[in-house]
Structure formats: structure tokens, C-alpha cells
Design a protein around this motif. Structure first.
Motif, PDB file in Angstrom:
ATOM      1  N   GLY A  40      37.433 125.610 -10.444  1.00  0.00           N
ATOM      2  CA  GLY A  40      37.547 126.124  -9.087  1.00  0.00           C
ATOM      3  C   GLY A  40      36.412 125.642  -8.189  1.00  0.00           C
ATOM      4  N   PHE A  41      35.285 125.263  -8.792  1.00  0.00           N
ATOM      5  CA  PHE A  41      34.135 124.768  -8.031  1.00  0.00           C
ATOM      6  C   PHE A  41      34.146 123.245  -7.873  1.00  0.00           C
ATOM      7  CE2 PHE A  41      32.402 128.783  -9.850  1.00  0.00           C
ATOM      8  CZ  PHE A  41      32.174 129.451  -8.651  1.00  0.00           C
ATOM      9  N   THR A  42      35.145 122.558  -8.430  1.00  0.00           N
ATOM     10  CA  THR A  42      35.202 121.094  -8.375  1.00  0.00           C
ATOM     11  C   THR A  42      35.067 120.539  -6.955  1.00  0.00           C
ATOM     12  OG1 THR A  42      36.446 120.980 -10.440  1.00  0.00           O
ATOM     13  CG2 THR A  42      36.589 119.063  -8.991  1.00  0.00           C
ATOM     14  N   PRO A  43      35.616 121.207  -5.915  1.00  0.00           N
ATOM     15  CA  PRO A  43      35.420 120.678  -4.562  1.00  0.00           C
ATOM     16  C   PRO A  43      33.940 120.546  -4.162  1.00  0.00           C
ATOM     17  CG  PRO A  43      37.242 122.215  -4.576  1.00  0.00           C
ATOM     18  CD  PRO A  43      36.579 122.312  -5.933  1.00  0.00           C
ATOM     19  N   GLN A  44      33.045 121.165  -4.926  1.00  0.00           N
ATOM     20  CA  GLN A  44      31.625 121.006  -4.631  1.00  0.00           C
ATOM     21  C   GLN A  44      31.174 119.556  -4.804  1.00  0.00           C
ATOM     22  OE1 GLN A  44      28.804 123.792  -6.241  1.00  0.00           O
ATOM     23  NE2 GLN A  44      30.056 125.558  -5.691  1.00  0.00           N
ATOM     24  N   TYR A  45      31.935 118.737  -5.528  1.00  0.00           N
ATOM     25  CA  TYR A  45      31.620 117.304  -5.572  1.00  0.00           C
ATOM     26  C   TYR A  45      31.521 116.758  -4.150  1.00  0.00           C
ATOM     27  CZ  TYR A  45      32.201 115.983 -10.564  1.00  0.00           C
ATOM     28  OH  TYR A  45      32.052 115.797 -11.914  1.00  0.00           O
ATOM     29  N   GLY A  46      32.446 117.167  -3.305  1.00  0.00           N
ATOM     30  CA  GLY A  46      32.435 116.721  -1.909  1.00  0.00           C
ATOM     31  C   GLY A  46      31.193 117.192  -1.176  1.00  0.00           C
ATOM     32  N   GLY A  47      30.821 118.443  -1.387  1.00  0.00           N
ATOM     33  CA  GLY A  47      29.616 118.981  -0.763  1.00  0.00           C
ATOM     34  C   GLY A  47      28.352 118.314  -1.280  1.00  0.00           C
ATOM     35  N   LEU A  48      28.324 118.021  -2.583  1.00  0.00           N
ATOM     36  CA  LEU A  48      27.166 117.334  -3.163  1.00  0.00           C
ATOM     37  C   LEU A  48      27.039 115.926  -2.587  1.00  0.00           C
ATOM     38  CD1 LEU A  48      27.604 118.474  -6.871  1.00  0.00           C
ATOM     39  CD2 LEU A  48      25.693 119.110  -5.349  1.00  0.00           C
ATOM     40  N   GLU A  49      28.163 115.224  -2.468  1.00  0.00           N
ATOM     41  CA  GLU A  49      28.141 113.866  -1.902  1.00  0.00           C
ATOM     42  C   GLU A  49      27.698 113.908  -0.442  1.00  0.00           C
ATOM     43  OE1 GLU A  49      28.432 109.736  -1.472  1.00  0.00           O
ATOM     44  OE2 GLU A  49      28.230 110.969  -3.261  1.00  0.00           O
ATOM     45  N   CYS A  88      35.831 111.136  -9.879  1.00  0.00           N
ATOM     46  CA  CYS A  88      34.802 111.460  -8.882  1.00  0.00           C
ATOM     47  C   CYS A  88      34.832 110.482  -7.716  1.00  0.00           C
ATOM     48  CB  CYS A  88      33.415 111.452  -9.528  1.00  0.00           C
ATOM     49  SG  CYS A  88      33.167 112.799 -10.686  1.00  0.00           S
ATOM     50  N   GLN A  89      35.026 109.205  -8.035  1.00  0.00           N
ATOM     51  CA  GLN A  89      35.045 108.175  -6.998  1.00  0.00           C
ATOM     52  C   GLN A  89      36.296 108.292  -6.128  1.00  0.00           C
ATOM     53  OE1 GLN A  89      32.640 105.897  -6.167  1.00  0.00           O
ATOM     54  NE2 GLN A  89      33.981 105.561  -4.433  1.00  0.00           N
ATOM     55  N   ILE A  90      37.443 108.393  -6.748  1.00  0.00           N
ATOM     56  CA  ILE A  90      38.708 108.413  -6.003  1.00  0.00           C
ATOM     57  C   ILE A  90      38.856 109.692  -5.183  1.00  0.00           C
ATOM     58  CG2 ILE A  90      41.224 108.575  -6.271  1.00  0.00           C
ATOM     59  CD1 ILE A  90      40.937 106.590  -8.611  1.00  0.00           C
ATOM     60  N   ASN A  91      38.555 110.839  -5.771  1.00  0.00           N
ATOM     61  CA  ASN A  91      38.808 112.115  -5.104  1.00  0.00           C
ATOM     62  C   ASN A  91      37.707 112.583  -4.173  1.00  0.00           C
ATOM     63  OD1 ASN A  91      41.464 113.045  -6.313  1.00  0.00           O
ATOM     64  ND2 ASN A  91      40.289 112.506  -8.126  1.00  0.00           N
TER      65      ASN A  91
END
Length: 177
Positions: A40-49, A88-91
Motif C-alpha cells: 500500500g506504500f509502494t506509491p512512495q517510490y514516486g515521492g522518494l524520486e 521501479c523505472q517503468i512505474n
């Protein structure tokens, strides 16, 4: 690694399964995060980037996010290392380093994670990682200065990171000899 004095003493495995000396990041402020692709926290990849890119734009070469995929929480990172990189790269367009799949708790926990958990225990002194996307802020001299739970959104960390960047790395002690 009982003799470790900073995170820069460790060599966790990179995405190819090879030791990657964190000494390569000495002098930079780091944000170390355990990650997962099906959480559920996976969208944090976007925030981290976004955090990484924003701070890189204003303070080039002074900050880096290090992602450590982990499958210990609900089996939420079942993919192989190359698939994780691609995801991680694609999404999320992730450009910060994503290491090899890592255990952060238990008998097989990576020594880096044992170190950072002991340096900055969680709530009520808990020395285990509770869930995916826990975050550890590391100073320029490799000391753990802050720890945040999974619920802390990366976009809220900018002030803390910038404050740490503003500090100078501890000067080495000079011998009188």
C-alpha cells in the motif's frame, strides 16, 4: 559488524548480487529505505524520486536515496532483482540506487540494517523494522540521525534533509604527531 562506526563501513549487495561499498557515498546525506513493489506504500517510490530530484537540483551531489527491496512484510516484494529494477523505472521513473533484495529483520538481516536499527531504535526502543518504507536519515559522516515510520510521506522530509545537508561533515581529528 561490531566494529562499524558508520554506515559507510558496510557493503550490502547491489542489484547484481555483488558487494557495494557504501563508502562510495561518504560525505553525502543519505535516506535509506526498505521498499516493496506490492505494498500500500509502494506509491512512495514516486515521492522518494521527487524528493531526490528536487534536492539534487538545488544541492547537486549532496544527497541520495538508497532503496532496499524487502520481501519480509506480507510477501510484498516477490520479484527477482532485475524485475524490481524494471518495475521501479517503468512505474515511478526511479533514478536513485535500488539494491538487491535485502532482509532487514531476523537471523539473516543484512549487517547494515542491524547497524542502523541499533543506532536509531523505533518506538519504545524497538530494534526491528515494522513494515515496508521505513526511512532512515544518515548524516554526511555516516551516522543515523532520524528514523521515520512507513506512514511518513517522503514529500514531508525535505526540511529535515535540507537541515542535514546544511551541516558540515564532522572534521577528522588531527593527530599532534
Amino acid at each position: 559488524m561490531a566494529s562499524a562506526t558508520s554506515v559507510f563501513d558496510f557493503k550490502p549487495l547491489n542489484k547484481k548480487g555483488e558487494p557495494a561499498p557504501l563508502s562510495a557515498y561518504a560525505g553525502k546525506v543519505l535516506l535509506i529505505v526498505n521498499t516493496a513493489s506490492k505494498c500500500g506504500f509502494t506509491p512512495q517510490y514516486g515521492g522518494l524520486e521527487a524528493l531526490y530530484q528536487k534536492i539534487e537540483a538545488s544541492h547537486p551531489g549532496e544527497f541520495v536515496v538508497l532503496g532496499f527491496p524487502c520481501n519480509q512484510f506480507g510477501g510484498q516484494e516477490p520479484a527477482a532483482d532485475d524485475q524490481i529494477q524494471e518495475f521501479c523505472q517503468i512505474n515511478y521513473g526511479v533514478s536513485f540506487p535500488i539494491f538487491g533484495k535485502t532482509e532487514v529483520n531476523g537471523d539473516n538481516a543484512d549487517p547494515l540494517w542491524e547497524y542502523i536499527k541499533s543506532e536509531k531504535p523505533g518506538l519504545m526502543g524497538m530494534k526491528r523494522v515494522k513494515w515496508n518504507f521505513e526511512k532512515f536519515l544518515i548524516s554526511r559522516d555516516g551516522k543515523v540521525v532520524e528514523r521515520w515510520a512507513s506512514t511518513k510521506k517522503p514529500e514531508t522530509l525535505e526540511g529535515d534533509v535540507l537541515k542535514e545537508i546544511a551541516k558540515k561533515a564532522a572534521e577528522p581529528v588531527k593527530s599532534e604527531l
